[in-house]
Design an enzyme around this catalytic site. Structure first.
Site, PDB file in Angstrom:
ATOM      1  N   LYS A  80       0.865  -1.181   0.000  1.00 41.22           N
ATOM      2  CA  LYS A  80       0.000   0.000   0.000  1.00 41.22           C
ATOM      3  C   LYS A  80       0.900   1.228   0.000  1.00 41.22           C
ATOM      4  O   LYS A  80       2.040   1.178   0.459  1.00 41.22           O
ATOM      5  CB  LYS A  80      -0.858  -0.011   1.266  1.00 41.22           C
ATOM      6  CG  LYS A  80      -2.097   0.833   1.196  1.00 41.22           C
ATOM      7  CD  LYS A  80      -3.317   0.043   0.784  1.00 41.22           C
ATOM      8  CE  LYS A  80      -4.558   0.909   0.846  1.00 41.22           C
ATOM      9  NZ  LYS A  80      -5.770   0.151   0.574  1.00 41.22           N
ATOM     10  N   GLY A 180     -19.757   7.082   7.014  1.00 37.97           N
ATOM     11  CA  GLY A 180     -19.034   7.514   5.820  1.00 37.97           C
ATOM     12  C   GLY A 180     -19.810   7.098   4.592  1.00 37.97           C
ATOM     13  O   GLY A 180     -20.075   5.911   4.396  1.00 37.97           O
ATOM     14  N   ALA A 185     -19.461   3.592  -0.033  1.00 36.60           N
ATOM     15  CA  ALA A 185     -20.721   3.489   0.708  1.00 36.60           C
ATOM     16  C   ALA A 185     -21.907   4.079  -0.062  1.00 36.60           C
ATOM     17  O   ALA A 185     -23.042   3.632   0.123  1.00 36.60           O
ATOM     18  CB  ALA A 185     -20.583   4.147   2.066  1.00 36.60           C
TER      19      ALA A 185
HETATM   20  N1  LIG Z   1     -12.495   2.411  -2.852  1.00 36.35           N
HETATM   21  C1  LIG Z   1     -12.345   1.096  -2.789  1.00 36.35           C
HETATM   22  O1  LIG Z   1     -12.537   0.374  -3.776  1.00 36.35           O
HETATM   23  C2  LIG Z   1     -11.964   0.463  -1.490  1.00 36.35           C
HETATM   24  C3  LIG Z   1     -12.031   1.155  -0.301  1.00 36.35           C
HETATM   25  N2  LIG Z   1     -11.751   0.518   0.881  1.00 36.35           N
HETATM   26  C4  LIG Z   1     -11.838   1.235   2.133  1.00 36.35           C
HETATM   27  O2  LIG Z   1     -13.185   1.677   2.325  1.00 36.35           O
HETATM   28  C5  LIG Z   1     -13.198   2.925   3.008  1.00 36.35           C
HETATM   29  C6  LIG Z   1     -13.952   3.957   2.175  1.00 36.35           C
HETATM   30  O3  LIG Z   1     -13.309   4.109   0.935  1.00 36.35           O
HETATM   31  P1  LIG Z   1     -13.860   5.115  -0.188  1.00 36.35           P
HETATM   32  O4  LIG Z   1     -15.330   5.090  -0.186  1.00 36.35           O
HETATM   33  O5  LIG Z   1     -13.112   4.799  -1.415  1.00 36.35           O
HETATM   34  O6  LIG Z   1     -13.328   6.483   0.387  1.00 36.35           O
HETATM   35  P2  LIG Z   1     -14.018   7.922   0.288  1.00 36.35           P
HETATM   36  O7  LIG Z   1     -12.979   8.892   0.698  1.00 36.35           O
HETATM   37  O8  LIG Z   1     -14.707   8.112  -1.009  1.00 36.35           O
HETATM   38  O9  LIG Z   1     -15.153   7.827   1.404  1.00 36.35           O
HETATM   39  C7  LIG Z   1     -14.890   7.890   2.768  1.00 36.35           C
HETATM   40  C8  LIG Z   1     -15.944   8.808   3.366  1.00 36.35           C
HETATM   41  O10 LIG Z   1     -15.789   8.782   4.778  1.00 36.35           O
HETATM   42  C9  LIG Z   1     -15.965  10.112   5.252  1.00 36.35           C
HETATM   43  N3  LIG Z   1     -15.340  10.214   6.559  1.00 36.35           N
HETATM   44  C10 LIG Z   1     -14.029  10.347   6.884  1.00 36.35           C
HETATM   45  N4  LIG Z   1     -13.868  10.400   8.205  1.00 36.35           N
HETATM   46  C11 LIG Z   1     -15.112  10.277   8.745  1.00 36.35           C
HETATM   47  C12 LIG Z   1     -15.621  10.253  10.073  1.00 36.35           C
HETATM   48  N5  LIG Z   1     -14.816  10.363  11.126  1.00 36.35           N
HETATM   49  N6  LIG Z   1     -16.950  10.111  10.261  1.00 36.35           N
HETATM   50  C13 LIG Z   1     -17.777  10.006   9.197  1.00 36.35           C
HETATM   51  N7  LIG Z   1     -17.355  10.040   7.921  1.00 36.35           N
HETATM   52  C14 LIG Z   1     -16.050  10.167   7.701  1.00 36.35           C
HETATM   53  C15 LIG Z   1     -15.349  10.982   4.189  1.00 36.35           C
HETATM   54  O11 LIG Z   1     -15.826  12.303   4.259  1.00 36.35           O
HETATM   55  C16 LIG Z   1     -15.804  10.259   2.917  1.00 36.35           C
HETATM   56  O12 LIG Z   1     -17.044  10.727   2.442  1.00 36.35           O
HETATM   57  C17 LIG Z   1     -11.721   3.268   3.269  1.00 36.35           C
HETATM   58  O13 LIG Z   1     -11.357   2.801   4.536  1.00 36.35           O
HETATM   59  C18 LIG Z   1     -10.983   2.486   2.196  1.00 36.35           C
HETATM   60  O14 LIG Z   1      -9.654   2.199   2.556  1.00 36.35           O
HETATM   61  C19 LIG Z   1     -11.436  -0.804   0.924  1.00 36.35           C
HETATM   62  C20 LIG Z   1     -11.374  -1.531  -0.223  1.00 36.35           C
HETATM   63  C21 LIG Z   1     -11.546  -0.942  -1.527  1.00 36.35           C
HETATM   64  C1  LIG Z   2      -8.943  -1.147  -5.230  1.00 37.27           C
HETATM   65  C2  LIG Z   2      -8.024  -1.712  -4.200  1.00 37.27           C
HETATM   66  C3  LIG Z   2      -6.739  -2.125  -4.774  1.00 37.27           C
HETATM   67  C4  LIG Z   2      -7.888  -0.717  -3.135  1.00 37.27           C
HETATM   68  C5  LIG Z   2      -7.178  -1.200  -1.957  1.00 37.27           C
HETATM   69  O1  LIG Z   2      -6.028  -0.900  -1.803  1.00 37.27           O
HETATM   70  C6  LIG Z   2      -7.903  -1.915  -0.941  1.00 37.27           C
HETATM   71  O2  LIG Z   2      -8.603  -2.898  -1.199  1.00 37.27           O
HETATM   72  O3  LIG Z   2      -7.779  -1.500   0.205  1.00 37.27           O
END
Ligand SMILES: NC(=O)C1=CN([C@@H]2O[C@H](COP(=O)(O)OP(=O)(O)OC[C@H]3O[C@@H](n4cnc5c(N)ncnc54)[C@H](O)[C@@H]3O)[C@@H](O)[C@H]2O)C=CC1
Ligand SMILES: CC(C)CC(=O)C(=O)O
Length: 367
Positions: A80, A180, A185
């Site tokens: 990562k 979040g 989500a």
């Molecule tokens: N994008 C992907 O395909 C993947 C994402 N993840 C994990 O899933 C999680 C979400 O990822 P994404 O949706 O891509 O990120 P994102 O940045 O689009 O969404 C995260 C959301 O959480 C909110 N947030 C941050 N701190 C917060 C808090 N204390 N309380 C409430 N809301 C809060 C942010 O404002 C944002 O809207 C992360 O932990 C990421 O590492 C895991 C696997 C794959």
């Molecule tokens: C799209 C994935 C490679 C993102 C990632 O690093 C994860 O699954 O946490």
């Protein structure tokens, strides 16, 4: 933090610090384990409070990727990257191109993708400097944004966890508190809403909250109030370490199933929620959909093949719950056991001598 002590404790292979004065790039690439294959994991861009926090995040996330790939049955290792900076203000083309050149320098030991704070457009910029990047625009024959696929995998895994807790996997009529509502989500909420679930959401980004309220009829609550909601399922989809000493006593849900990486602050928190009778879907098993999707690019992207593999997340959650029951251990330990067994058995099979490949006889063959 004593870096080598930490690396030794969890057997990390490599930690790379990247600094480029011209672009302001300050990045860390952590490679945990490449037994199964090259390390694949996203790049997070975040305003860390300290360099130590950034290093720790990179290391913890990289180790999670080793387990994620192993659990999903992929031939990939875990790595990562984190870029220190504000994704809303600090991004430039120079920065991501410099970062791409550092990745290229690793010659395939690390392959990147999106994570919190990075986008498909950023991957396209990295792609100008290296082929070791996935989640690039579909115009390049790539799979694009992994988030909707991650969301679908979380939705399927949530159903498997709900089946264990409630006897059937129907989410209709269930109340789900989602922490979040960003890229993953938002898409998850769409699936849940379509199945008839009632949603409670929170986010520090007000626009994201409003979108979920408008489109899915979600009830909005303040970030600190998401833990104590009367709900069936708590779905952490923001950042890590949110299952901890102060949040656990507030949780009323019977199931915890969400996208966030590293949900347990410490392993003992997984023991506590198990004792409380909560079915916890281990994060790196349930959120493997995005990884499965971008990994498919390495074979020439085929969406049907990728989605078929994402469906196995349901079975994998069931498998972990079965191991947990069989061995009387919490689900997070069951998941670790399942993944460690796969890595160890692949390691053993690799020790088998092969005629081709680089080995002691290469010199003789090349005569
Ligand atoms: N994008 C992907 O395909 C993947 C994402 N993840 C994990 O899933 C999680 C979400 O990822 P994404 O949706 O891509 O990120 P994102 O940045 O689009 O969404 C995260 C959301 O959480 C909110 N947030 C941050 N701190 C917060 C808090 N204390 N309380 C409430 N809301 C809060 C942010 O404002 C944002 O809207 C992360 O932990 C990421 O590492 C895991 C696997 C794959
Ligand atoms: C799209 C994935 C490679 C993102 C990632 O690093 C994860 O699954 O946490």
């Amino acid at each position: 933090m004593k870096i080598f002590d930490y690396m030794e404790r969890y057997d990390y292979e490599q930690l790379v610090f990247c600094q480029d004065e011209n672009s302001g790039l300050k990045a860390i690439i952590a490679i945990h384990d490449t037994t199964l294959g090259p390390a694949l994991g996203g790049t997070r861009m975040w305003t860390y409070d300290s360099e130590e926090d950034a290093i720790e995040d990179a290391l913890r996330l990289a180790r999670g990727m080793t387990y994620k790939a192993a659990g999903a049955g992929l031939n990939l290792g875990g790595g990562k990257a984190v870029i220190i900076g504000d994704p809303r203000k600090d991004k430039t083309e120079e920065m991501f191109r410099a970062f791409g050149r550092y990745i290229q320098g690793l010659n395939g030991r690390y392959i990147t993708a999106e994570d919190v704070g990075t986008t498909v457009a950023d991957m396209d910029t990295i792609h100008m400097e290296t082929d070791y990047v996935t989640g690039v625009s579909p115009a390049f024959g790539s799979s694009g944004n992994p988030s909707p696929v991650t969301a679908y995998g979380v939705y399927r895994g949530m159903k498997a966890a709900v089946k264990a807790a409630f006897g059937n996997d129907d989410l209709g009529g269930k109340t789900i508190a989602v922490q979040g509502v960003g890229n993953v989500a938002y898409n998850l909420c769409r699936h849940l809403h379509e199945e008839g679930a009632t949603l409670i959401v929170t986010d520090i980004n007000k626009d994201n909250v409003q979108r979920a309220v408008d489109e899915f009829g979600a009830k909005a609550v303040d970030p600190d109030d998401i833990y104590n909601q009367n709900c069936d399922i708590f779905s952490p989809c923001a950042l890590g370490a949110i299952i901890n000493d102060s949040t656990i006593p507030q949780i009323k849900a019977k199931v915890i199933a969400g996208a966030a990486n590293n949900q347990l602050r410490e392993e003992r928190h997984g023991d506590i929620i198990q004792e409380m009778g909560i079915v916890y879907a281990p994060d790196y098993i349930i959120n493997a959909g995005g990884l499965i999707n971008v990994a498919d690019e390495l074979q020439g992207y085929n969406r049907d093949r990728a989605m078929k593999k994402v469906e196995t997340i349901y079975d994998n959650i069931q498998k972990v719950i079965e191991i947990s029951k069989r061995d009387h251990i919490p689900t997070y330990k069951a998941a670790d056991r399942m993944c460690e067994e796969r890595i160890a058995s692949m390691q053993r099979s690799r020790s088998m001598f092969l005629q081709d490949g680089k080995h002691e006889l290469s010199r003789i063959h090349h005569k």
